[in-house]
Design a protein around this motif. Structure first.
Motif, PDB file in Angstrom:
ATOM      1  N   SER A  35       0.813  -1.222   0.000  1.00  0.00           N
ATOM      2  CA  SER A  35       0.000   0.000   0.000  1.00  0.00           C
ATOM      3  C   SER A  35       0.843   1.268   0.000  1.00  0.00           C
ATOM      4  N   GLY A  36       2.072   1.185   0.521  1.00  0.00           N
ATOM      5  CA  GLY A  36       2.889   2.385   0.643  1.00  0.00           C
ATOM      6  C   GLY A  36       3.798   2.669  -0.531  1.00  0.00           C
ATOM      7  N   ALA A  37       4.099   1.675  -1.326  1.00  0.00           N
ATOM      8  CA  ALA A  37       5.029   1.871  -2.444  1.00  0.00           C
ATOM      9  C   ALA A  37       4.311   2.525  -3.614  1.00  0.00           C
ATOM     10  N   THR A  38       4.962   3.496  -4.196  1.00  0.00           N
ATOM     11  CA  THR A  38       4.343   4.232  -5.302  1.00  0.00           C
ATOM     12  C   THR A  38       4.793   3.740  -6.674  1.00  0.00           C
ATOM     13  N   ASN A  39       5.848   2.936  -6.723  1.00  0.00           N
ATOM     14  CA  ASN A  39       6.307   2.430  -8.015  1.00  0.00           C
ATOM     15  C   ASN A  39       6.773   0.983  -7.863  1.00  0.00           C
ATOM     16  N   PRO A  40       6.884   0.261  -8.969  1.00  0.00           N
ATOM     17  CA  PRO A  40       7.270  -1.159  -8.899  1.00  0.00           C
ATOM     18  C   PRO A  40       8.620  -1.404  -8.230  1.00  0.00           C
ATOM     19  N   GLU A  41       9.600  -0.532  -8.465  1.00  0.00           N
ATOM     20  CA  GLU A  41      10.915  -0.721  -7.869  1.00  0.00           C
ATOM     21  C   GLU A  41      10.846  -0.627  -6.344  1.00  0.00           C
ATOM     22  N   ALA A  42      10.034   0.294  -5.849  1.00  0.00           N
ATOM     23  CA  ALA A  42       9.876   0.445  -4.398  1.00  0.00           C
ATOM     24  C   ALA A  42       9.177  -0.769  -3.802  1.00  0.00           C
ATOM     25  N   ARG A  43       8.205  -1.322  -4.529  1.00  0.00           N
ATOM     26  CA  ARG A  43       7.520  -2.527  -4.053  1.00  0.00           C
ATOM     27  C   ARG A  43       8.484  -3.704  -3.962  1.00  0.00           C
ATOM     28  N   VAL A  44       9.307  -3.876  -4.978  1.00  0.00           N
ATOM     29  CA  VAL A  44      10.272  -4.988  -4.983  1.00  0.00           C
ATOM     30  C   VAL A  44      11.271  -4.810  -3.841  1.00  0.00           C
ATOM     31  N   ALA A  45      11.758  -3.606  -3.642  1.00  0.00           N
ATOM     32  CA  ALA A  45      12.702  -3.345  -2.550  1.00  0.00           C
ATOM     33  C   ALA A  45      12.042  -3.633  -1.199  1.00  0.00           C
ATOM     34  N   GLY A  46      10.798  -3.227  -1.044  1.00  0.00           N
ATOM     35  CA  GLY A  46      10.071  -3.483   0.192  1.00  0.00           C
ATOM     36  C   GLY A  46       9.818  -4.966   0.413  1.00  0.00           C
ATOM     37  N   LEU A  47       9.519  -5.666  -0.671  1.00  0.00           N
ATOM     38  CA  LEU A  47       9.309  -7.121  -0.607  1.00  0.00           C
ATOM     39  C   LEU A  47      10.585  -7.805  -0.122  1.00  0.00           C
ATOM     40  N   ARG A  48      11.708  -7.450  -0.717  1.00  0.00           N
ATOM     41  CA  ARG A  48      12.995  -8.026  -0.316  1.00  0.00           C
ATOM     42  C   ARG A  48      13.280  -7.751   1.159  1.00  0.00           C
ATOM     43  N   GLN A  49      13.054  -6.513   1.581  1.00  0.00           N
ATOM     44  CA  GLN A  49      13.339  -6.123   2.960  1.00  0.00           C
ATOM     45  C   GLN A  49      12.451  -6.883   3.932  1.00  0.00           C
ATOM     46  N   THR A  50      11.182  -7.041   3.617  1.00  0.00           N
ATOM     47  CA  THR A  50      10.256  -7.757   4.500  1.00  0.00           C
ATOM     48  C   THR A  50      10.685  -9.199   4.675  1.00  0.00           C
ATOM     49  N   PHE A  51      10.974  -9.903   3.586  1.00  0.00           N
ATOM     50  CA  PHE A  51      11.409 -11.293   3.693  1.00  0.00           C
ATOM     51  C   PHE A  51      12.751 -11.404   4.431  1.00  0.00           C
ATOM     52  N   LYS A  52      13.615 -10.422   4.258  1.00  0.00           N
ATOM     53  CA  LYS A  52      14.903 -10.426   4.956  1.00  0.00           C
ATOM     54  C   LYS A  52      14.691 -10.275   6.461  1.00  0.00           C
ATOM     55  N   GLU A  53      13.739  -9.433   6.858  1.00  0.00           N
ATOM     56  CA  GLU A  53      13.466  -9.204   8.281  1.00  0.00           C
ATOM     57  C   GLU A  53      12.950 -10.457   8.981  1.00  0.00           C
ATOM     58  N   VAL A  54      12.208 -11.304   8.283  1.00  0.00           N
ATOM     59  CA  VAL A  54      11.641 -12.497   8.926  1.00  0.00           C
ATOM     60  C   VAL A  54      12.424 -13.772   8.603  1.00  0.00           C
ATOM     61  N   TYR A  55      13.524 -13.637   7.892  1.00  0.00           N
ATOM     62  CA  TYR A  55      14.324 -14.813   7.542  1.00  0.00           C
ATOM     63  C   TYR A  55      14.905 -15.443   8.798  1.00  0.00           C
ATOM     64  N   SER A  56      14.723 -16.747   8.936  1.00  0.00           N
ATOM     65  CA  SER A  56      15.287 -17.504  10.049  1.00  0.00           C
ATOM     66  C   SER A  56      16.457 -18.329   9.533  1.00  0.00           C
ATOM     67  N   GLU A  57      17.637 -17.996   9.996  1.00  0.00           N
ATOM     68  CA  GLU A  57      18.842 -18.745   9.611  1.00  0.00           C
ATOM     69  C   GLU A  57      18.740 -20.192  10.081  1.00  0.00           C
ATOM     70  N   ASP A  58      18.180 -20.396  11.268  1.00  0.00           N
ATOM     71  CA  ASP A  58      18.020 -21.759  11.802  1.00  0.00           C
ATOM     72  C   ASP A  58      17.053 -22.582  10.965  1.00  0.00           C
ATOM     73  N   GLU A  59      15.928 -21.988  10.613  1.00  0.00           N
ATOM     74  CA  GLU A  59      14.891 -22.700   9.867  1.00  0.00           C
ATOM     75  C   GLU A  59      15.144 -22.696   8.359  1.00  0.00           C
TER      76      GLU A  59
END
Length: 192
Positions: free
Chosen positions: A124-148
């Protein structure tokens, strides 16, 4: 591993993961109306044509998960783009699977000790496709579990858009195994 060996490895891995999903009736309850796709990208992937997926996706047929076709290179576009985008941040995440979004399903995932994060701020916050992709990457990085070796994020959906929970892992078999465990925990947690 040569590119040809990698191609065979990835095709075999997705086929094995798909067989696991098709053999798990509990997984049928997690298939969204838009259906699910199980994908895994080649080691040297550049676009959706380098990602093995299930053409026509995985659907629920009389309570059993069933694939519309056998896995193939280029068998996914949407899910393939997600795994390709996230892989730039977390290179070992080569596989993905989407399941239906439900708040009680997210609660089950979290009760299993896994972390899941909403993609709504990104969508909802990204205004262009590049911002959405960057946000997508950041979100998955934040919840990435090295153990799992797993990353989970979700979208709640909205007008003309169904929500989905997206699981990313190292291999299609890993993601399928985790999805089946979530499905079984969800079935156990549901009243009745």
């Amino acid at each position: 591993m040569t590119p040809e060996e990698d191609r065979y490895y990835v095709l075999g891995n997705v086929l094995e993961g798909l067989a696991m999903l098709e053999g798990a009736s509990a997984f049928a309850s997690l298939i969204p109306e838009i259906r699910s796709n199980l994908v895994m990208c080649l080691a040297r992937s550049e676009g959706p044509e380098d990602v093995v997926g299930v053409p026509g996706r995985i659907t629920n047929v009389f309570g059993q998960p069933r694939a519309a076709a056998r896995p193939a290179l280029g068998g996914s576009h949407f899910t393939a783009r997600i795994v390709l985008a996230v892989r730039r941040e977390i290179p070992n995440l080569r596989a993905a699977l989407e399941v239906k979004y439900r708040p009680d399903l997210v609660a089950v995932i979290e009760k299993m000790g896994l972390q899941a994060k909403s993609l709504e701020p990104v969508l909802s916050g990204a205004t262009n496709p590049e911002a959405r992709v960057a946000g997508l990457r950041q979100t998955f990085k934040e919840v990435y579990s090295e153990d799992e070796k797993l990353s989970i994020a979700y979208t709640e959906g909205g007008h003309a858009r169904e929500g989905a929970i997206i699981l990313l892992g190292e291999t299609a078999v890993d993601v399928a195994r985790r999805a089946i465990a979530i499905a079984e925990a969800y079935r156990t947690a549901k009243p009745g």
